[in-house]
Design an enzyme around this catalytic site. Structure first.
Site, PDB file in Angstrom:
ATOM      1  N   ASN A 101       0.881  -1.173   0.000  1.00 38.36           N
ATOM      2  CA  ASN A 101       0.000   0.000   0.000  1.00 38.36           C
ATOM      3  C   ASN A 101       0.913   1.215   0.000  1.00 38.36           C
ATOM      4  O   ASN A 101       1.768   1.354   0.872  1.00 38.36           O
ATOM      5  CB  ASN A 101      -0.875  -0.033   1.254  1.00 38.36           C
ATOM      6  CG  ASN A 101      -1.746   1.208   1.367  1.00 38.36           C
ATOM      7  OD1 ASN A 101      -1.922   1.920   0.382  1.00 38.36           O
ATOM      8  ND2 ASN A 101      -2.261   1.481   2.544  1.00 38.36           N
ATOM      9  N   GLY A 102       0.760   2.087  -0.999  1.00 36.74           N
ATOM     10  CA  GLY A 102       1.573   3.306  -1.018  1.00 36.74           C
ATOM     11  C   GLY A 102       2.205   3.516  -2.376  1.00 36.74           C
ATOM     12  O   GLY A 102       1.732   2.994  -3.378  1.00 36.74           O
ATOM     13  N   GLU A 484     -20.233  21.591   1.998  1.00 35.27           N
ATOM     14  CA  GLU A 484     -20.296  20.152   2.302  1.00 35.27           C
ATOM     15  C   GLU A 484     -21.483  19.509   1.602  1.00 35.27           C
ATOM     16  O   GLU A 484     -21.388  18.407   1.050  1.00 35.27           O
ATOM     17  CB  GLU A 484     -20.358  19.937   3.809  1.00 35.27           C
ATOM     18  CG  GLU A 484     -20.649  18.530   4.275  1.00 35.27           C
ATOM     19  CD  GLU A 484     -19.604  17.494   3.845  1.00 35.27           C
ATOM     20  OE1 GLU A 484     -18.574  17.871   3.258  1.00 35.27           O
ATOM     21  OE2 GLU A 484     -19.860  16.292   4.043  1.00 35.27           O
ATOM     22  N   LYS A 488     -21.152  16.358  -1.067  1.00 40.78           N
ATOM     23  CA  LYS A 488     -21.889  15.087  -0.939  1.00 40.78           C
ATOM     24  C   LYS A 488     -22.602  14.743  -2.240  1.00 40.78           C
ATOM     25  O   LYS A 488     -22.609  13.600  -2.693  1.00 40.78           O
ATOM     26  CB  LYS A 488     -22.878  15.189   0.220  1.00 40.78           C
ATOM     27  CG  LYS A 488     -22.197  15.099   1.579  1.00 40.78           C
ATOM     28  CD  LYS A 488     -21.722  13.684   1.847  1.00 40.78           C
ATOM     29  CE  LYS A 488     -20.617  13.522   2.851  1.00 40.78           C
ATOM     30  NZ  LYS A 488     -19.350  14.140   2.531  1.00 40.78           N
ATOM     31  N   GLU A 491     -19.951  13.701  -4.944  1.00 43.02           N
ATOM     32  CA  GLU A 491     -19.247  12.426  -4.775  1.00 43.02           C
ATOM     33  C   GLU A 491     -20.194  11.228  -4.740  1.00 43.02           C
ATOM     34  O   GLU A 491     -19.770  10.093  -4.911  1.00 43.02           O
ATOM     35  CB  GLU A 491     -18.371  12.439  -3.524  1.00 43.02           C
ATOM     36  CG  GLU A 491     -19.061  12.598  -2.203  1.00 43.02           C
ATOM     37  CD  GLU A 491     -18.059  12.566  -1.041  1.00 43.02           C
ATOM     38  OE1 GLU A 491     -16.980  11.987  -1.163  1.00 43.02           O
ATOM     39  OE2 GLU A 491     -18.395  13.127   0.010  1.00 43.02           O
ATOM     40  N   HIS A 507     -22.218  38.857  -6.855  1.00 44.62           N
ATOM     41  CA  HIS A 507     -20.916  39.163  -7.493  1.00 44.62           C
ATOM     42  C   HIS A 507     -20.622  38.216  -8.646  1.00 44.62           C
ATOM     43  O   HIS A 507     -19.479  38.066  -9.055  1.00 44.62           O
ATOM     44  CB  HIS A 507     -19.808  39.079  -6.435  1.00 44.62           C
ATOM     45  CG  HIS A 507     -19.993  40.069  -5.321  1.00 44.62           C
ATOM     46  ND1 HIS A 507     -19.847  41.428  -5.493  1.00 44.62           N
ATOM     47  CD2 HIS A 507     -20.383  39.887  -4.039  1.00 44.62           C
ATOM     48  CE1 HIS A 507     -20.106  42.046  -4.346  1.00 44.62           C
ATOM     49  NE2 HIS A 507     -20.437  41.137  -3.446  1.00 44.62           N
ATOM     50  N   LYS A 609     -11.657   5.541   0.512  1.00 43.04           N
ATOM     51  CA  LYS A 609     -11.956   6.094   1.833  1.00 43.04           C
ATOM     52  C   LYS A 609     -10.777   6.857   2.416  1.00 43.04           C
ATOM     53  O   LYS A 609     -10.950   7.848   3.088  1.00 43.04           O
ATOM     54  CB  LYS A 609     -12.349   4.968   2.791  1.00 43.04           C
ATOM     55  CG  LYS A 609     -12.767   5.440   4.180  1.00 43.04           C
ATOM     56  CD  LYS A 609     -13.966   6.368   4.121  1.00 43.04           C
ATOM     57  CE  LYS A 609     -14.331   6.926   5.464  1.00 43.04           C
ATOM     58  NZ  LYS A 609     -15.398   7.954   5.354  1.00 43.04           N
TER      59      LYS A 609
END
Ligand code: AGP
Length: 614
Positions: A101-102, A484, A488, A491, A507, A609
């Site tokens: 992982n990475g 937020e 939501k 995504e 504006h 995640k």
């Protein structure tokens, strides 16, 4: 951001590993694979796509029983999501199976070195390079743990590596740098995994692995050393998450379950934070009160939803403590040559505690002698481990990729931090703090009230299936809520959505308003009439231009209801705490709309995640 599991013990390793991968699939689902060792032979099965594809393969090609195995679910970085690029990767001598992982940043040079030695890689991945290098070392006679240690010393970048060797059939070796790895300690069996959800049905005793450490496990031993080969100090801890907390609990999605868990999560995050006299006791904050009194600037660093929590925190912290509070996208922070120093408190907000952008931001801050406080939901993860202090949110595992209870509990932790600073710096009297704590303690019920009356929000979703763009506006702490809400929808429903500060409409953005353009309007509580009246004016402006207005406002706010095509009622709470109730309908709206559009709500396309690459 991949899922990794390793097992050694008496059980059928394949069953333990596959079940563990299922609980980690949210960490990445481009491909999945397993390797087991039996009779000095390596057996590997791997497949592109979700875990189910691998399970189909295993049903067709039965692997022999073994008590030693590793597994991996992948989120592609180097090389596309194909069978060949799926982990585990095997050394050309057939001895080593390895998962990762990475990102190995110097993999090109290492691949050239292997080619010069006559070893060609079949995949496009950086991981296979490591498998080949470890294979070379064991061929030269090194035991697996030493082979891994030598190779780790040559790698640059971020990695969790887990490997087995066909010729050492009783052990798994793992190593980590800048990437998550925990050890599960059982009776006659041991585990390694990306996070505890993979093994908590077997054991709740865990060990957090530190930076640049290796662990070798057999059924009865766990040995941890540093990359220099020295014995390493280990920090055992008990995992208190129930297995059911990681299951869906009868909901269709983890996300839906986690939305409904928010009252509990907020209550748990408040638990044990103050004594009978409302004196805040944040005992995880290992920064002296004297140092906190010297803080002259706060910089919040975070990504995505956590960043929006930081935007809310700014209003509360500045209002309560009068300390200047900046909020920075973690991915921008260290590249803008920020002005930080010993009297700056950098606050890193991260649900997973593994977000690479945020991790790199705090490393930069610490290099500048700043103190770092983490707000995190994952015990034993890297960001809190690399911070001077931590406020853990007690949301329990958040499996849905779209953060919900993670966000609300981040808000609570930010409020607690603001109140703690106000207490330490004596800019608020005890009774003022007690009053706010009393309001906070009533928030779980306020959130439950919103959820109990969520029906209109679910019905609303049906009207939006064909919408191509949705706008969100708010003022003050309602502005981050608007951002937020838009995130939501993006995504989960894959719909263009944008949040604006309501005052910004005139504006430019108001040019977007035409007949039936849907606009969610977050109306502040009437406690701060200046704010409330301004948002009412904005509401009138967009209504006059034909917008379809979905208004979130206090249940008895008759002044706005006349401008609302749809009214979503909120319980009456104070201005700074309103995000705790106003966000919930927006979370549920996005979840329901995505469900009706047939999307995978828990694993939205292109997302993972925990984003552990920069
Ligand atoms: C939120 O719904 C997203 N999943 C994403 O923006 C997330 O908040 C961001 O990646 C930060 O993650 P963290 O809190 O684990 O650091």
């Amino acid at each position: 951001m991949c899922g990794i599991v390793g097992y050694v013990g008496e059980k059928v390793a394949l069953d333990v590993v596959v079940e563990g991968l299922r609980r980690l699939e949210y960490r990445g689902y481009d491909s999945a694979g397993v390797a087991i060792v039996t009779n000095e032979t390596l057996w590997v099965a791997k497949k592109a796509g979700k875990l189910g594809n691998l399970e189909k393969l295993l049903a067709e090609e039965q692997l022999p029983p073994s008590g030693l195995g590793i597994g991996h679910t992948r989120w592609a970085t180097h090389g596309g999501p194909t069978d060949v690029n799926a982990h585990p990767h095997i050394s050309s001598n057939g001895r080593i199976a390895l998962v990762h992982n990475g990102i190995i940043e110097n993999y090109v040079t290492l691949r050239e070195e292997l080619a010069a030695a006559g070893i060609t890689c079949e995949s496009e991945t950086d991981t296979e390079i490591v498998a080949q290098l470890v294979g070379q070392q064991v061929s030269a006679g090194l035991p697996l743990v030493e082979a891994m240690r030598v190779v780790c010393g040559r790698l640059r970048g971020a990695f969790t590596l887990v490997a087995v060797d066909s010729e050492t059939p009783d052990g798994v070796v793992a190593a980590r740098r800048n990437s998550p790895l925990v050890v599960g300690v059982g009776e006659g069996e041991n585990f390694v995994a990306s996070d505890v959800a993979a093994f908590i049905e077997h054991t709740r005793e865990a060990i957090e692995l530190g930076q640049d450490q290796l662990v070798s496990i057999t059924p009865d031993t766990v040995k941890v050393i540093t990359f220099d080969g020295e014995p390493a100090e280990v920090k055992p801890y008990h995992v208190d998450w129930d297995l059911s907390a990681a299951e869906k609990g009868g909901y269709d999605w983890f996300m839906r379950k986690e939305i409904y868990e928010q009252p509990r999560a907020v209550a748990d995050t408040l638990l044990g934070r103050h004594d009978a006299n409302s004196q805040l006791t944040l005992d995880e904050i290992r920064i002296s009160e004297a140092e906190l009194r010297r803080v002259d600037k706060i910089i919040v660093v975070a990504c995505g939803t956590a960043f929006y929590a930081g935007l809310v925190a700014k209003y509360a912290i500045e209002h309560w403590t009068r300390i200047p509070c900046e909020v920075e996208l973690a991915s921008e922070f260290r590249y803008r040559d920020p002005i930080v120093g010993p009297t700056t408190l950098v606050v890193a907000i991260s649900q997973s505690g593994e977000t690479a952008d945020t991790l790199m931001a705090i490393r930069h801050a610490r290099e500048q002698q700043s103190r770092v406080l983490a707000i995190c939901n994952t015990n034993g993860s890297t960001i809190p481990r690399e911070s001077d202090a931590v406020i853990y949110t007690h949301a329990g595992p958040e499996i849905g990729v779209a953060s919900t209870k993670g966000f609300l509990t981040q808000l609570v932790a930010c409020y607690l931090l603001g109140l703690y600073l106000a207490q330490v710096r004596e800019v608020k009297y005890g009774d003022e703090i007690a009053e706010i704590l009393r309001e906070l303690s009533a928030m779980p019920d306020a959130i439950s009230e919103v959820l109990d009356d969520i029906g209109p929000v679910l019905n609303l979703a049906a009207e939006f299936a064909d919408k191509r763009s949705v706008l969100f506006i708010g003022r003050h702490v309602g502005y981050p809520v608007a951002l937020e809400g838009a995130l939501k929808l993006k995504e989960l429903a894959y719909i263009h959505a944008e949040g604006f500060a309501a005052g910004e409409l005139k504006h430019g953005p108001i040019a977007l308003i035409e007949d039936q353009v849907p606009v969610f309007v977050v109306v502040p509580p009437r406690g701060r009439d200046l704010l409330h009246d301004k948002v009412v004016s904005n509401l009138q402006e967009i209504r006059a231009r034909g917008a379809k207005t979905i208004v979130l406002a206090e249940e008895d706010d008759d002044e706005v209801s006349r401008y609302a095509d749809v009214m979503i009622k909120l319980p009456r709470v104070s201005t700074l705490l309103q995000p705790l109730v106003a966000t919930v309908p927006l979370q549920m709206f996005a979840c329901e709309l995505a469900t009706q559009k047939g999307h995978d709500v828990d694993q939205p396309r292109n997302l993972a995640k925990s984003v552990t690459v920069e």
